[in-house]
Design a protein around this motif. Structure first.
Motif, PDB file in Angstrom:
ATOM      1  N   THR A  59      43.222  33.521  28.432  1.00 60.11           N
ATOM      2  CA  THR A  59      42.725  34.498  29.405  1.00 60.11           C
ATOM      3  C   THR A  59      42.349  33.813  30.710  1.00 60.11           C
ATOM      4  N   VAL A  60      41.623  32.716  30.601  1.00 63.77           N
ATOM      5  CA  VAL A  60      41.236  31.968  31.805  1.00 63.77           C
ATOM      6  C   VAL A  60      42.472  31.395  32.489  1.00 63.77           C
ATOM      7  N   ALA A  61      43.406  30.862  31.697  1.00 65.94           N
ATOM      8  CA  ALA A  61      44.620  30.279  32.285  1.00 65.94           C
ATOM      9  C   ALA A  61      45.431  31.328  33.034  1.00 65.94           C
ATOM     10  N   LEU A  62      45.599  32.503  32.428  1.00 67.83           N
ATOM     11  CA  LEU A  62      46.393  33.545  33.073  1.00 67.83           C
ATOM     12  C   LEU A  62      45.710  34.054  34.335  1.00 67.83           C
ATOM     13  N   ALA A  63      44.386  34.170  34.292  1.00 63.88           N
ATOM     14  CA  ALA A  63      43.650  34.631  35.468  1.00 63.88           C
ATOM     15  C   ALA A  63      43.795  33.665  36.637  1.00 63.88           C
ATOM     16  N   ASN A  64      44.124  32.419  36.341  1.00 64.62           N
ATOM     17  CA  ASN A  64      44.245  31.406  37.390  1.00 64.62           C
ATOM     18  C   ASN A  64      45.683  31.192  37.856  1.00 64.62           C
ATOM     19  N   THR A  65      46.587  32.119  37.522  1.00 61.81           N
ATOM     20  CA  THR A  65      47.951  32.046  38.037  1.00 61.81           C
ATOM     21  C   THR A  65      48.064  32.896  39.303  1.00 61.81           C
ATOM     22  N   ALA A  66      49.027  32.526  40.155  1.00 62.59           N
ATOM     23  CA  ALA A  66      49.218  33.265  41.407  1.00 62.59           C
ATOM     24  C   ALA A  66      49.581  34.722  41.147  1.00 62.59           C
ATOM     25  N   ALA A  67      50.351  34.964  40.068  1.00 67.20           N
ATOM     26  CA  ALA A  67      50.791  36.330  39.775  1.00 67.20           C
ATOM     27  C   ALA A  67      49.623  37.257  39.459  1.00 67.20           C
ATOM     28  N   TYR A  68      48.507  36.672  39.048  1.00 66.49           N
ATOM     29  CA  TYR A  68      47.353  37.484  38.676  1.00 66.49           C
ATOM     30  C   TYR A  68      46.192  37.331  39.656  1.00 66.49           C
ATOM     31  N   GLY A  69      46.505  36.985  40.875  1.00 67.87           N
ATOM     32  CA  GLY A  69      45.502  37.071  41.924  1.00 67.87           C
ATOM     33  C   GLY A  69      44.765  35.804  42.270  1.00 67.87           C
ATOM     34  N   ALA A  70      45.169  34.676  41.704  1.00 69.97           N
ATOM     35  CA  ALA A  70      44.475  33.429  42.028  1.00 69.97           C
ATOM     36  C   ALA A  70      45.023  32.866  43.342  1.00 69.97           C
ATOM     37  N   ALA A  71      44.779  33.593  44.410  1.00 71.00           N
ATOM     38  CA  ALA A  71      45.296  33.190  45.725  1.00 71.00           C
ATOM     39  C   ALA A  71      44.332  32.226  46.414  1.00 71.00           C
ATOM     40  N   ASN A  72      44.876  31.432  47.321  1.00 72.33           N
ATOM     41  CA  ASN A  72      44.080  30.526  48.160  1.00 72.33           C
ATOM     42  C   ASN A  72      43.243  29.560  47.338  1.00 72.33           C
ATOM     43  N   GLY A  73      43.746  29.211  46.137  1.00 72.97           N
ATOM     44  CA  GLY A  73      43.055  28.213  45.332  1.00 72.97           C
ATOM     45  C   GLY A  73      41.784  28.696  44.673  1.00 72.97           C
ATOM     46  N   THR A  74      41.536  29.996  44.668  1.00 75.51           N
ATOM     47  CA  THR A  74      40.327  30.523  44.044  1.00 75.51           C
ATOM     48  C   THR A  74      40.511  30.545  42.534  1.00 75.51           C
ATOM     49  N   GLN A  75      39.779  29.712  41.822  1.00 75.18           N
ATOM     50  CA  GLN A  75      39.913  29.587  40.391  1.00 75.18           C
ATOM     51  C   GLN A  75      38.688  30.166  39.678  1.00 75.18           C
ATOM     52  N   VAL A  76      38.911  30.689  38.472  1.00 75.92           N
ATOM     53  CA  VAL A  76      37.790  31.106  37.634  1.00 75.92           C
ATOM     54  C   VAL A  76      37.660  30.098  36.505  1.00 75.92           C
ATOM     55  N   SER A  77      36.465  29.937  35.993  1.00 73.00           N
ATOM     56  CA  SER A  77      36.235  28.911  34.976  1.00 73.00           C
ATOM     57  C   SER A  77      35.520  29.447  33.753  1.00 73.00           C
ATOM     58  N   ASN A  78      35.395  30.776  33.645  1.00 73.57           N
ATOM     59  CA  ASN A  78      34.733  31.340  32.474  1.00 73.57           C
ATOM     60  C   ASN A  78      35.415  32.649  32.084  1.00 73.57           C
ATOM     61  N   VAL A  79      35.185  33.056  30.843  1.00 74.73           N
ATOM     62  CA  VAL A  79      35.865  34.222  30.296  1.00 74.73           C
ATOM     63  C   VAL A  79      35.454  35.507  30.994  1.00 74.73           C
ATOM     64  N   ARG A  80      34.168  35.635  31.324  1.00 77.26           N
ATOM     65  CA  ARG A  80      33.703  36.858  31.992  1.00 77.26           C
ATOM     66  C   ARG A  80      34.477  37.081  33.293  1.00 77.26           C
ATOM     67  N   ALA A  81      34.538  36.060  34.131  1.00 77.75           N
ATOM     68  CA  ALA A  81      35.240  36.193  35.405  1.00 77.75           C
ATOM     69  C   ALA A  81      36.729  36.446  35.188  1.00 77.75           C
ATOM     70  N   ALA A  82      37.298  35.807  34.150  1.00 83.37           N
ATOM     71  CA  ALA A  82      38.724  35.984  33.874  1.00 83.37           C
ATOM     72  C   ALA A  82      39.032  37.410  33.423  1.00 83.37           C
ATOM     73  N   VAL A  83      38.212  37.961  32.530  1.00 84.23           N
ATOM     74  CA  VAL A  83      38.423  39.328  32.048  1.00 84.23           C
ATOM     75  C   VAL A  83      38.278  40.323  33.193  1.00 84.23           C
ATOM     76  N   LEU A  84      37.283  40.110  34.040  1.00 80.75           N
ATOM     77  CA  LEU A  84      37.083  41.012  35.174  1.00 80.75           C
ATOM     78  C   LEU A  84      38.264  40.937  36.145  1.00 80.75           C
ATOM     79  N   ARG A  85      38.852  39.758  36.280  1.00 83.66           N
ATOM     80  CA  ARG A  85      39.980  39.612  37.208  1.00 83.66           C
ATOM     81  C   ARG A  85      41.238  40.265  36.661  1.00 83.66           C
ATOM     82  N   ILE A  86      41.584  40.023  35.406  1.00 80.03           N
ATOM     83  CA  ILE A  86      42.870  40.519  34.907  1.00 80.03           C
ATOM     84  C   ILE A  86      42.778  41.942  34.367  1.00 80.03           C
ATOM     85  N   GLY A  87      41.589  42.358  33.908  1.00 77.37           N
ATOM     86  CA  GLY A  87      41.423  43.719  33.421  1.00 77.37           C
ATOM     87  C   GLY A  87      41.912  43.904  31.991  1.00 77.37           C
TER      88      GLY A  87
END
Length: 272
Positions: A59-87
């Motif tokens: 979940t964290v890995a997918l949230a940190n791909t460009a296809a899922y909104g990780a633009a401009n080097g903005t990375q998430v490092s926890n599950v909460r942020a990853a779930v909120l990002r990918i939905g």
């Protein structure tokens, strides 16, 4: 029991719904059902994701791909942020990936395990390519395309798991009985897993499908992904004439670059 009898036995079981999932698949299925509940609170979703370490990492890995909104080097490092990002809808694809991979875990024969590993790599790459093709070419929902790509070989995983009971079942299958059994099993497994009708229909059309001149459907998306995937299914699959295909080289390069990142996030190199 000879090979033809074994194929008939497995197909008959599948046709009457006599399919038993591994315990690990049932556990992930319960997770999927919980996440599908419209009343599932985000805190409960996060708790469920954390209960499966592989799912949490993906979940964290997918949230940190460009296809899922990780633009401009903005990375998430926890599950909460990853779930909120990918939905939740995108999370469903990851749960499906975990569920499909569990079919390979009960295979003991090393040759069949190697085939299952290759089949997973193929599935992950098809799913990632389908996601990219949906975004840039067919303009359908990318998350549905990703999900369809993940489950499009579920019948093959089931057949491999059953082949472990019948030594030599998949060797020298000149009459292609395995394709028939795989299709029968796939239909029943998708029914048991409550796969949406549009996805089941597209997966069912892969064997004999031909892309539209202007690709625009989910089936078109899966057919193109299977045509351009770099790792073939070890069980064969949809017929492919290996012609260059409708996509130009520049577009294909963009798609493969994006898909490589998504496939890596899904975990395309291992059944672990």
């Amino acid at each position: 029991m000879n090979k033809l009898e074994a194929f008939g036995y497995i197909a008959a079981q599948a046709a009457r719904g006599d399919i038993t999932f591994p315990t690990s698949v049932n556990a992930v299925l319960r997770l999927q059902l919980a996440l599908d509940d419209p009343d599932c609170h985000v805190d409960e979703a996060i708790r469920l994701v954390l209960s499966e370490p592989q799912l949490a990492a993906r979940t964290v890995a997918l949230a940190n791909t460009a296809a899922y909104g990780a633009a401009n080097g903005t990375q998430v490092s926890n599950v909460r942020a990853a779930v909120l990002r990918i939905g939740y809808r995108r999370l469903r694809g990851l749960v499906a990936a975990l569920m499909v991979r569990q079919f390979g875990h009960r295979i003991a024969d090393p040759v069949l395990r190697a085939k299952a590993a290759q089949l997973w790599t193929h599935s992950a790459q098809v799913a990632a390519l389908a996601h990219a093709i949906a975004r840039h070419v067919t303009r359908i929902d990318p998350d549905t395309a990703l999900f369809a790509g993940i489950v499009h070989e579920v019948g093959g995983f089931y057949l491999l798991s059953r082949a472990d009971e019948f030594p030599g079942l998949l060797e020298d299958d000149t009459e292609n009985w395995s394709a028939l059994v795989e299709d029968v099993a796939s239909l029943e497994i998708m029914r048991k897993l409550a796969i949406p009708a549009d996805v089941a229909e597209a997966v069912g059309g892969l064997r004999d499908g031909v892309p539209n001149p202007v690709p625009h459907t989910l089936l078109d998306t899966l057919l193109l992904a299977n045509h351009y995937v770099l790792v073939d299914s070890p069980l064969g699959g949809a017929a492919d004439d290996h012609e260059p295909g409708p996509l130009d080289a520049a577009t294909l390069q963009v798609l493969r670059s994006e898909a490589a990142e998504t496939a890596q996030a899904l975990g395309d190199a291992t059944l672990a």
